[in-house]
Design a protein around this motif. Structure first.
Motif, PDB file in Angstrom:
ATOM      1  N   ARG A  37      -9.027  14.549  -7.346  1.00 54.64           N
ATOM      2  CA  ARG A  37     -10.891  14.056  -8.038  1.00 54.64           C
ATOM      3  C   ARG A  37     -11.321  13.441  -8.623  1.00 54.64           C
ATOM      4  O   ARG A  37     -12.727  13.307  -8.255  1.00 54.64           O
ATOM      5  N   LEU A  38     -10.408  12.236  -9.716  1.00 55.83           N
ATOM      6  CA  LEU A  38     -10.963  11.966  -9.947  1.00 55.83           C
ATOM      7  C   LEU A  38     -11.437  10.796  -8.962  1.00 55.83           C
ATOM      8  O   LEU A  38     -12.370  10.046  -9.288  1.00 55.83           O
ATOM      9  N   ILE A  39     -10.985  10.477  -8.471  1.00 52.98           N
ATOM     10  CA  ILE A  39     -10.940   9.330  -6.877  1.00 52.98           C
ATOM     11  C   ILE A  39     -12.334   9.907  -6.258  1.00 52.98           C
ATOM     12  O   ILE A  39     -13.191   8.913  -6.185  1.00 52.98           O
ATOM     13  N   ALA A  40     -12.816  11.389  -6.017  1.00 53.01           N
ATOM     14  CA  ALA A  40     -13.318  11.759  -4.890  1.00 53.01           C
ATOM     15  C   ALA A  40     -14.778  11.420  -6.475  1.00 53.01           C
ATOM     16  O   ALA A  40     -15.854  11.692  -5.700  1.00 53.01           O
ATOM     17  N   ALA A  41     -15.151  11.531  -7.511  1.00 50.58           N
ATOM     18  CA  ALA A  41     -16.407  11.625  -8.494  1.00 50.58           C
ATOM     19  C   ALA A  41     -16.082  10.076  -8.637  1.00 50.58           C
ATOM     20  O   ALA A  41     -17.452   9.667  -8.930  1.00 50.58           O
ATOM     21  N   ALA A  42     -15.979   9.375  -7.972  1.00 46.53           N
ATOM     22  CA  ALA A  42     -15.864   7.477  -8.255  1.00 46.53           C
ATOM     23  C   ALA A  42     -16.592   7.331  -7.333  1.00 46.53           C
ATOM     24  O   ALA A  42     -16.949   8.016  -6.115  1.00 46.53           O
ATOM     25  N   PRO A  43     -17.756   6.029  -7.680  1.00 49.00           N
ATOM     26  CA  PRO A  43     -18.467   6.054  -6.345  1.00 49.00           C
ATOM     27  C   PRO A  43     -17.530   5.258  -5.034  1.00 49.00           C
ATOM     28  O   PRO A  43     -16.510   4.959  -5.536  1.00 49.00           O
ATOM     29  N   PRO A  44     -18.575   5.769  -4.057  1.00 44.87           N
ATOM     30  CA  PRO A  44     -17.221   5.130  -2.863  1.00 44.87           C
ATOM     31  C   PRO A  44     -17.453   3.940  -2.216  1.00 44.87           C
ATOM     32  O   PRO A  44     -17.716   3.251  -1.297  1.00 44.87           O
ATOM     33  N   ASN A  45     -16.507   3.155  -2.914  1.00 39.96           N
ATOM     34  CA  ASN A  45     -16.774   1.749  -2.969  1.00 39.96           C
ATOM     35  C   ASN A  45     -15.381   1.051  -4.074  1.00 39.96           C
ATOM     36  O   ASN A  45     -14.881   1.934  -4.713  1.00 39.96           O
ATOM     37  N   LEU A  61       0.902  -1.682  -0.196  1.00 41.45           N
ATOM     38  CA  LEU A  61       0.358   0.326  -0.488  1.00 41.45           C
ATOM     39  C   LEU A  61       1.066   1.602  -0.121  1.00 41.45           C
ATOM     40  O   LEU A  61      -0.025   2.681  -0.010  1.00 41.45           O
ATOM     41  N   ALA A  62       1.996   1.461   0.093  1.00 37.02           N
ATOM     42  CA  ALA A  62       3.081   2.498   0.116  1.00 37.02           C
ATOM     43  C   ALA A  62       3.018   2.944  -1.189  1.00 37.02           C
ATOM     44  O   ALA A  62       2.943   2.253  -2.461  1.00 37.02           O
ATOM     45  N   ILE A  63       2.887   4.369  -1.528  1.00 35.72           N
ATOM     46  CA  ILE A  63       2.597   4.987  -2.512  1.00 35.72           C
ATOM     47  C   ILE A  63       2.837   6.568  -1.665  1.00 35.72           C
ATOM     48  O   ILE A  63       2.106   7.061  -0.322  1.00 35.72           O
ATOM     49  N   PRO A  64       3.018   7.970  -2.317  1.00 37.35           N
ATOM     50  CA  PRO A  64       2.828   8.997  -2.431  1.00 37.35           C
ATOM     51  C   PRO A  64       1.657   9.320  -2.603  1.00 37.35           C
ATOM     52  O   PRO A  64       0.950   8.704  -3.290  1.00 37.35           O
ATOM     53  N   ARG A  65       1.104  10.685  -2.034  1.00 34.90           N
ATOM     54  CA  ARG A  65       0.511  11.013  -1.434  1.00 34.90           C
ATOM     55  C   ARG A  65      -0.648  11.328  -4.115  1.00 34.90           C
ATOM     56  O   ARG A  65       0.444  12.323  -4.399  1.00 34.90           O
ATOM     57  N   PRO A  66      -1.351  10.827  -4.051  1.00 34.40           N
ATOM     58  CA  PRO A  66      -1.800  11.225  -5.091  1.00 34.40           C
ATOM     59  C   PRO A  66      -1.543  12.816  -5.054  1.00 34.40           C
ATOM     60  O   PRO A  66      -1.794  13.754  -5.341  1.00 34.40           O
ATOM     61  N   PRO A  67      -1.612  13.170  -6.812  1.00 33.66           N
ATOM     62  CA  PRO A  67      -1.474  14.056  -6.868  1.00 33.66           C
ATOM     63  C   PRO A  67      -3.581  14.993  -6.953  1.00 33.66           C
ATOM     64  O   PRO A  67      -3.788  14.296  -7.375  1.00 33.66           O
ATOM     65  N   ALA A  68      -3.477  15.937  -7.487  1.00 39.06           N
ATOM     66  CA  ALA A  68      -4.639  16.751  -7.863  1.00 39.06           C
ATOM     67  C   ALA A  68      -5.591  16.224  -8.099  1.00 39.06           C
ATOM     68  O   ALA A  68      -6.946  16.130  -7.726  1.00 39.06           O
ATOM     69  N   GLU A  69      -4.767  16.429  -9.466  1.00 45.01           N
ATOM     70  CA  GLU A  69      -5.436  15.167 -11.206  1.00 45.01           C
ATOM     71  C   GLU A  69      -6.305  13.649 -10.317  1.00 45.01           C
ATOM     72  O   GLU A  69      -7.694  13.835 -10.534  1.00 45.01           O
ATOM     73  N   ILE A  70      -5.928  13.096  -9.696  1.00 36.81           N
ATOM     74  CA  ILE A  70      -6.180  11.975  -8.518  1.00 36.81           C
ATOM     75  C   ILE A  70      -6.925  11.860  -8.474  1.00 36.81           C
ATOM     76  O   ILE A  70      -7.974  11.283  -8.081  1.00 36.81           O
TER      77      ILE A  70
END
Length: 810
Positions: free
Chosen positions: A442-450, A431-440
């Protein structure tokens, strides 16, 4: 004064009486009655004056034992008694050939032939191997590649037979030459020991004790053989030797016990504090064009599964790169008799897949399907719990290895969507990964909460926008590159696309990694096969209750390529991008933009091997010419009686002194005695020569006198060289002094013979050319008339009027 080495090979000089040489009324060299009888009856027979065979066998045996110790340790690298047997045989071959050279009449020629002999034996060892002796270079190259790729114990491939015979045979041969010819048996025993130390570094755990005992006992025996032949012990009786052997064997028992204790305590082979293999490493990809097309393995199944066949995974993301996790052989889990490897979904209906390995090369990993719960095999396989791959304990996966995989059907999207459990702390690396960029973000926030729906939405966005281009070579990928790919602002290789999927999965909280291996099957006849062209990379994600699940997707677009890259894998589901690429061929002349100094450097590099060979020949040819001269002189003297043979032996001694720069060329044998310190052997040799050439032995010298001259001459040459520095001896071997100005010109010399033959060849050419020159005289006169230059006309007229222009004496 120049010193002679006092280390005489033996007491052979005692066969010549000093009193017989100093007495005025002495007429003979003092020899035994048997020798006198033999000499009177067979005066012309050749007398063997070589060292006793027993005196030479002892150092040869000691060196063979010492080299056998190296063979035992080297064989441990392979964990094979066959390798040890080849090593011991190589030690015997090298020592035996050196002993044969020492007993030969032409040792230099026999020694020079050793490389060809050992290479011929190595080629014969390949009889029965695939390809036979004709495939020697290929087999050796394959063996070296396997040694680099596989951790010890390395499989004992046929190519290693050649390498072991060449290396250990050469070491044994060189050490035996040192022990016999230079009479340094202790140094000869020490020569193979650095090889023992070097090979002991790479001993596998299972071979460490055998390597320790195998190295200790032969070296101990070699030392016993060497010290048993010293002057102090040479005259001891057999009973004393047996008692000493028994006492040595008894003393060796506690030493062996100590060796066992040290091996158990890891004192001899301590555990490393840092294991570089147990650290994440960058993957090393092999281009598909470099892989030999072959059947890697065959698959028989009625389940409809076509892959993916996992052989590894990249699950560590650090510094912008995906890495292979650390590997430790101690963490490999043994598979029980029931074959169970995972309890996940083991109670669900199982699918069966039978795999038969054909040729996986040097790989130690056997392909496996994700979600496998049970493995049964006809060879021992173990499970790597980190990557969930199958491995053999040592070496490579053998051809014809057959095993059966049992696994449930892959989960559906609905089943993964229903998973709500979060991964535990054991998945921190996945699960280790840097913080997502702003564009990513926003895409995650727009996806369904699953989590599954978020991952699926991001993957579809990526595969719809990205344009695939290039081969799947692993490269670093930063979060900014993921933004470019998912927004369609650039192209991505298959590896970059899969890496972007894995990073998107971690950003939504799903443990992920990059699986690599093969995907798909080829129907060949009635068998499904997998070849290198089926190589692939894919995304693997972990869901509670299902474990690692492979997700394979293809981008919708691919860029047209203007080249035919054999590494690019064709996928019929990928459409060509909207950009149109047209191949336009324009003829033009290519300019060579290589800098001049680079061209000169390349030319010099190409000429360097030839220059090295020519230079080595130019430096070393005097040594070979002098060896040829000695043989030719002795053959020439053999038909002219003992008096000439004695003179030849003394001339060889004085020529060796000339090459070493010792003494005056014009000194007589008696005068030359003052150039060295008082030495009985030299004095007897000088008087023997004087008496044979000018004194009482002028007409009565016999074969015994010749044998004594050969013995003393050989001994004096050796001792004269041993009394000089190493640099002086090396220069003496390649010196041309005795060739340009030998001690005497009354006996044949190699250079003089060569020049004589060259002169005869020139005279033959002259005789052949004379008719042609006569035919050209009319033409020469005509040219002399036409040419306007007086000087040229005079020279041409003089040339045309000469009767014998070639070969005329002046």
């Amino acid at each position: 004064m120049t010193l002679l080495d006092d280390n005489r090979a033996d007491d052979r000089v005692d066969a010549v009486s000093s009193a017989a040489l100093t007495g005025d009324d002495a007429t003979r060299l003092a020899v035994s009655p048997d020798q006198k009888d033999a000499g009177s009856e067979n005066a012309t027979e050749e007398v063997d004056q070589r060292e006793p065979l027993a005196a030479q066998i002892r150092p040869a045996l000691a060196v063979a034992l010492s080299t056998s110790a190296a063979a035992m340790v080297v064989g441990g690298i392979f964990g094979s008694w066959s390798a040890r047997a080849f090593g011991v045989a190589a030690a015997g071959v090298g020592a035996g050939w050196a002993l044969y050279c020492a007993r030969s009449d032409r040792p230099a020629l026999r020694q020079a032939a050793f490389p060809a002999v050992v290479l011929a034996i190595a080629a014969l060892s390949l009889v029965g191997a695939q390809g036979g002796p004709g495939a020697l270079p290929t087999l050796v190259g394959d063996a070296i590649d396997a040694g680099r790729a596989i951790r010890p114990p390395v499989p004992f491939d046929p190519g290693w037979r050649v390498l072991i015979l060449l290396v250990l045979g050469t070491v044994s041969f060189g050490a035996t030459v040192v022990a016999i010819d230079y009479q340094r048996p202790r140094l000869g025993v020490l020569v193979p020991l650095p090889l023992v130390a070097l090979a002991s570094i790479t001993q596998p755990d299972s071979e460490q004790f055998i390597a320790g005992v195998g190295a200790f006992l032969p070296v101990l025996a070699a030392l016993g053989v060497v010290f048993g032949g010293t002057a102090q012990t040479r005259d001891l009786d057999r009973g004393f030797e047996v008692k000493r052997l028994v006492r040595g064997a008894i003393a060796a028992v506690p030493i062996l016990g100590l060796l066992v204790a040290l091996n158990s305590s890891s004192a001899l082979f301590p555990e490393p504090r840092f294991d570089p293999d147990d650290q994440p490493q960058k993957p090393r990809a092999q281009p598909l064009s470099a892989a030999q097309d072959r059947v890697l393995f065959e698959v028989r199944t009625e389940s409809g599964l076509t892959g993916p066949w996992r052989v590894g995974a990249l699950d560590v993301y650090a510094d912008g790169a995906w890495l292979i996790p650390g590997f430790s052989r101690e963490r490999l889990a043994k598979i029980g008799d029931d074959g169970a490897i995972s309890p996940l979904r083991a109670a669900d209906p199982q699918l069966e897949v039978n795999v038969t390995v054909r040729d996986l090369g040097d790989s130690a990993v056997a392909p496996i399907l994700a979600g496998t719960t049970n493995v049964t095999a006809d060879h021992e396989l173990r499970l790597d719990p980190r990557s969930l791959t199958l491995r053999v304990p040592t070496g490579r996966v053998a051809a014809s290895t057959a095993y059966r995989l049992r696994l449930p059907a892959y989960p559906t999207a609905a089943e993964l969507e229903a998973v709500t459990a979060l991964p535990g702390e054991e998945f921190a690396d996945q699960l280790a990964i840097p913080r997502p960029p702003a564009e990513i973000a926003r895409l995650i926030a727009a996806a369904p909460p699953n989590r599954w729906k978020q991952l699926d939405a991001l993957r579809q966005e990526l595969l719809n926008k990205v344009t695939a281009k290039g081969a799947g070579t692993p490269v670093p990928i930063a979060p900014g590159k993921v933004v470019q790919l998912i927004t369609g602002q650039g192209t991505g290789t298959p590896f970059e696309i899969v890496a972007a999927e894995a990073m998107l999965a971690r950003w939504v909280g799903v443990p992920s990694r990059i699986g690599f291996g093969f995907d798909g099957l080829n129907l060949e006849g009635d068998v499904f096969t997998v070849r290198p062209k089926n190589s692939a990379q894919w995304l693997e994600v972990w869901f509670e209750g299902f474990g690692w699940v492979p997700l394979i997707g293809s981008p919708k677009k691919a860029a047209a390529s203007l080249d035919s890259d054999p590494n690019a894998r064709f996928n019929p589901t990928i459409e060509v991008s909207d950009d149109v690429a047209v191949d336009v061929y324009l003829p033009f002349e290519l300019e060579d933009l290589t800098l001049f100094y680079e061209q000169v450097r390349d030319a010099l590099l190409r000429a360097a091997p030839v220059a090295v060979v020519v230079g080595a020949w130019w430096i070393a040819w005097p040594f070979a010419i002098k060896a040829h001269r000695r043989t030719r002189r002795r053959r020439w003297a053999a038909n002219r009686g003992p008096r000439v043979q004695i003179a030849v032996e003394y001339a060889e001694f004085r020529d060796a002194a000339i090459d070493l720069g010792v003494g005056d060329l014009y000194d007589t044998p008696i005068e030359y005695l003052d150039k060295v310190r008082d030495d009985a052997e030299h004095r007897e040799f000088a008087w023997l020569v004087v008496r044979s050439l000018y004194g009482d032995l002028l007409d009565t010298a016999t074969a015994d006198d010749v044998a004594a001259a050969e013995t003393m001459g050989s001994s004096l040459r050796r001792r004269l060289g041993a009394g000089q520095t190493v640099e002086a001896r090396l220069l003496g071997w390649v010196s041309r002094a005795s060739l340009d100005q030998p001690y005497t010109t009354e006996i044949p010399g190699a250079v003089r013979v060569f020049r004589g033959r060259l002169g005869r060849a020139v005279r033959v050419v002259r005789r052949v050319a004379q008719p042609a020159m006569r035919a050209l005289r009319p033409l020469a006169r005509a040219v002399a008339i036409i040419v306007p230059f007086p000087a040229s006309r005079r020279r041409l007229r003089a040339f045309s009027s000469r009767r014998n222009p070639i070969g005329a004496r002046t």
